[in-house]
Enzyme design. Structure first.
Site, PDB file in Angstrom:
ATOM      1  N   CYS A 104       0.827  -1.207   0.000  1.00  0.00           N
ATOM      2  CA  CYS A 104       0.000   0.000   0.000  1.00  0.00           C
ATOM      3  C   CYS A 104       0.862   1.257   0.000  1.00  0.00           C
ATOM      4  O   CYS A 104       0.454   2.309  -0.487  1.00  0.00           O
ATOM      5  CB  CYS A 104      -0.958  -0.008   1.188  1.00  0.00           C
ATOM      6  SG  CYS A 104      -0.142  -0.106   2.792  1.00  0.00           S
ATOM      7  N   HIS A 163      -4.969   7.817   7.174  1.00  0.00           N
ATOM      8  CA  HIS A 163      -5.238   8.173   5.787  1.00  0.00           C
ATOM      9  C   HIS A 163      -4.181   9.172   5.324  1.00  0.00           C
ATOM     10  O   HIS A 163      -3.760  10.027   6.097  1.00  0.00           O
ATOM     11  CB  HIS A 163      -6.631   8.821   5.738  1.00  0.00           C
ATOM     12  CG  HIS A 163      -7.277   8.801   4.403  1.00  0.00           C
ATOM     13  ND1 HIS A 163      -7.574   7.647   3.727  1.00  0.00           N
ATOM     14  CD2 HIS A 163      -7.714   9.814   3.627  1.00  0.00           C
ATOM     15  CE1 HIS A 163      -8.180   7.956   2.591  1.00  0.00           C
ATOM     16  NE2 HIS A 163      -8.266   9.268   2.506  1.00  0.00           N
ATOM     17  N   ASN A 179      -7.481  15.623  -0.047  1.00  0.00           N
ATOM     18  CA  ASN A 179      -7.742  14.209   0.208  1.00  0.00           C
ATOM     19  C   ASN A 179      -7.738  13.492  -1.145  1.00  0.00           C
ATOM     20  O   ASN A 179      -8.727  13.512  -1.861  1.00  0.00           O
ATOM     21  CB  ASN A 179      -9.090  14.038   0.906  1.00  0.00           C
ATOM     22  CG  ASN A 179      -9.436  12.573   1.148  1.00  0.00           C
ATOM     23  OD1 ASN A 179      -8.656  11.686   0.841  1.00  0.00           O
ATOM     24  ND2 ASN A 179     -10.619  12.328   1.700  1.00  0.00           N
ATOM     25  N   SER A 203      70.259  -9.365 -11.059  1.00  0.00           N
ATOM     26  CA  SER A 203      70.770 -10.736 -10.975  1.00  0.00           C
ATOM     27  C   SER A 203      69.818 -11.671 -10.249  1.00  0.00           C
ATOM     28  O   SER A 203      69.958 -12.890 -10.323  1.00  0.00           O
ATOM     29  CB  SER A 203      72.131 -10.730 -10.260  1.00  0.00           C
ATOM     30  OG  SER A 203      71.969 -10.312  -8.903  1.00  0.00           O
TER      31      SER A 203
END
Length: 714
Positions: A115, A272, A296, A603
């Site tokens: 959600c 909400h 809203n 060497s």
């Protein structure tokens, strides 16, 4: 020919890191130049499918149970019975990718616990310009349809172009995950699929926060503000956020699931997500009243208290203001006073947008932002929090310069000389390991830089600095969250930010972002890779005692020289006699490196004078080793090794240190032989590089033949 698949995973990681850095320097990863995720080019793949007359099938996210998930979403779970993968054209007659009348209420949740993602997608629909950054236009089920779609998602500092095929999980001819309420639009379902592909599976989407989704859709920095304990400059913070076009949401938190979707007496819905969309000052009853506009997105239920659509307060403001602000519709938009906002809502969430998200918008001001990618690696750069002073200094360090103070506050009687700074620390890729490791506990500490350390860059602050100076600010808490952030107001100056895990020795990658209101400069504070030419040793006959000189003559050949094998026996006998020094002896590999270091005639052997020089060096290296071995264990821990190598004349940055520790330490323990092996290898590589970099540019160009000769010899 060597294939990339023949290279070990460790080497691939190093190669990938270097290539990633090069691409970043070229601007790849910005929104207008996004990475092709999984190296999939949308245009090329679509053109190939159209040419062949085929519909695209994504090999990286196949229509198989493993793409959905495990456990509750596994193939044998109850939820996954009778699941079929279908293309939209097989589900309905006339599918649409996206229509112009989208809104948050068009998007419905399926059986997945995402959600939070649904709310983030819904927030995008309220801001079409942001939506179309994520959901590119010109995609269709008609023109040039090839069963392939693409989306642009932000992940840990970079924008990715994510390709998906349009096969979606269904049951009874209906989508089982996110879907449109009217069944015609499929953009939200395909966006969810792209996100699932990015993090591994649909199941990995379960559980999250809306702000996490908003960050990945915008590239912004999110912050949560509990309104029961707001900051003192809360109103100014709201005004600044709106000026910068930040996305804001508010909610009434619930403590019990039974409270979700219940209403207050003023018609606010608990649990909400509301959007904060405006802030206005109006004259009401001879004083200034601050109003906040709320939306809203999920319905037409509106606040019915003071300043609501039908409230009497509107009758006492000027007609012009009333016409401008008041729209008496049940459209989900409403006004309320600042005081009512603070007393009714419990949480404010802000997603601060980056400048690139605003580049075509009208805005009054914007954030200045920088970001850095870093890592914590066990034994080298994972020092833990300040509770661990022996290793805390080894964490990555970042310096920020704040030269400009904020603009004066119009509504404040006292204007402080401060710089607003938002610091956000995010740990990477935690969802990818959802079935394994979980989130680490992370945070950061901020130190004010004293004068003697200002304007310095090529330095990594050591333990003494952090024992001497106090921190200036810190993240609110160390927490096992994807991201922690702090909204700080600091005096002008220079600061060092130290991001860390709470416990030391934890491996992770991170992203550090810094947002400032005014111009600022930030940079990584780290040692430069540097080889210091120390004074060469002068030797005399007194540097070797009689026994050691006699031992050399016994081991030497007819020409008075020792080879690698003779040197191995000789040194192990001599070091066994050293007082107050523990060692298991030298390996043949280290003896070979020593000869390479001092053999002037090529060497492969050392004569007496060369051996005398070597022995004097060895005694110096043993003293350095003992000095850095603080617990007198006879070994160094991997953090002490960095300090010992520095004392011996070589400075390494964090990246090189991480590689060195991984290569030469055994469970973060380094014996004397490994220390010398590492130091001599570094010294040889520096010598080769400096001899090739004749113009001192800091870079050299090698062909494959030269590269192999140098690396194999080193």
């Amino acid at each position: 020919m060597l294939n990339y698949s023949d290279i070990s995973w460790a080497e691939k990681g190093m190669v990938a890191t270097i290539n990633h850095s090069r691409l970043k320097d070229k601007g790849v990863g910005q929104h207008q130049n996004a990475y092709n995720y999984k190296n999939q080019n949308y245009e090329d793949l679509r053109a190939e499918c159209l040419r062949k007359g085929e519909l695209f099938e994504d090999p990286f996210f196949p229509a198989e149970p493993r793409s959905i998930g495990v456990k509750n979403l596994g193939p044998n779970s109850e939820h996954m019975q009778n699941i079929y993968w279908q293309r939209p054209k097989d589900i309905i007659h006339n599918p649409q990718f996206i229509t112009n009348d989208f809104s948050p209420t068009d998007i419905c949740q399926g059986i997945l616990g995402d959600c939070w993602l649904l709310a983030a997608i819904g927030s995008l629909t309220t801001c079409p310009k942001l939506l179309y950054r994520v959901v590119p236009r010109n995609q269709s089920f008609k023109k040039n349809y090839a069963g392939i779609f693409h989306f642009q998602l932000w992940q840990f500092g970079h924008w990715l172009n994510v390709v998906v095929d349009d096969r979606l999980p269904t049951r009874n001819n209906k989508l089982v995950f996110v879907h449109a309420s009217h069944r015609q639009d499929f953009w939200s379902a395909l966006l969810e699929k792209a996100y699932a592909k990015l993090i591994g599976s649909y199941g990995a989407l379960s559980g999250g926060s809306t702000l996490e989704g908003l960050e990945d859709f915008t590239g912004g920095v999110a912050q949560c503000i509990p309104l029961q304990k707001p900051p003192g400059n809360m109103l100014r913070l709201l005004k600044k956020a709106l000026e910068k076009s930040s996305l804001m949401g508010c909610s009434i938190e619930v403590t019990d699931n039974s409270e979700v979707e219940t209403m207050t007496h003023n018609m606010l819905v608990r649990g909400h997500a509301y959007a904060v969309t405006g802030l206005e000052d109006v004259y009401y009853r001879d004083k200034l009243e601050t109003l906040i506009r709320i939306q809203n997105p999920w319905g037409r239920v509106e606040w019915n208290g003071a300043w609501s659509d039908k409230a009497t307060e509107w009758e006492e403001v000027s007609p012009d203001v009333r016409v401008q602000l008041l729209h008496k519709k049940d459209d989900g938009d409403f006004w309320m006073s600042y005081e009512d906002f603070m007393s009714n809502f419990t949480l404010l969430e802000i997603c601060n947008l980056t400048p690139d998200a605003l580049n075509t918008w009208d805005y009054k001001s914007r954030w200045h932002s920088t970001f850095y990618e870093g890592s914590w690696r066990r034994g080298s750069t994972a020092g833990g929090c300040r509770n661990h002073p022996e290793t805390f200094w080894s964490n990555p360090q970042f310096k920020i310069s704040l030269p400009e103070v904020d603009d004066p506050e119009d509504d404040s009687e006292k204007n402080e000389m401060v710089c607003t700074c938002l610091v956000a620390l995010m740990q990477k890729n935690w969802r990818h390991a959802r079935e394994g490791p979980q989130l680490l506990t992370i945070g950061f500490v901020i130190f004010s830089v004293p004068k003697e350390f200002q304007n310095l860059r090529d330095i990594h602050l050591k333990k003494d600095f952090f024992l001497k100076y106090r921190d200036h600010g810190f993240s609110e808490i160390f927490i096992n969250s994807r991201e922690v952030n702090s909204h700080l107001r600091l005096p002008p100056g220079e600061y060092v930010i130290i991001p860390s895990t709470y416990e030391p020795h934890k491996d992770a990658d991170f992203l550090l972002r810094v947002f400032t209101e005014k111009h600022s400069e930030t940079w990584l504070l780290d040692d430069a890779n540097r080889f210091e030419h120390l004074q060469e040793e002068t030797v005399t006959d007194k540097d070797l005692d009689k026994d050691s000189l006699q031992l050399f003559k016994i081991m030497a050949n007819e020409d008075g020289e020792v080879d690698m094998y003779a040197l191995h026996k000789l040194l192990n006998r001599m070091t066994a006699k050293l007082r107050n020094f523990k060692t298991k002896g030298f390996s043949l590999e280290v003896c070979r490196r020593m000869i390479n270091l001092l053999d002037k005639d090529g060497s492969g052997k050392l004569e007496l004078h060369e051996f005398q020089v070597l022995w004097k060096k060895i005694k110096k290296w043993t003293e350095i080793f003992k000095e850095c071995d603080e617990d007198r264990s006879g070994n160094l821990n991997s953090y002490e090794m960095r300090l010992a190598i520095e004392k011996a004349g070589i400075k390494m940055n964090n990246r090189v240190t991480e590689v060195v520790v991984a290569r030469y330490s055994d469970n973060m323990i380094v014996d004397f032989d490994s220390f010398l092996n590492c130091f001599l290898r570094l010294k040889a590589m520096f010598a080769f590089f400096l001899s090739m970099d004749t113009k001192k540019t800091g870079s050299i160009c090698l062909d494959i033949n030269q590269w192999l000769q140098i690396t194999m010899w080193g």
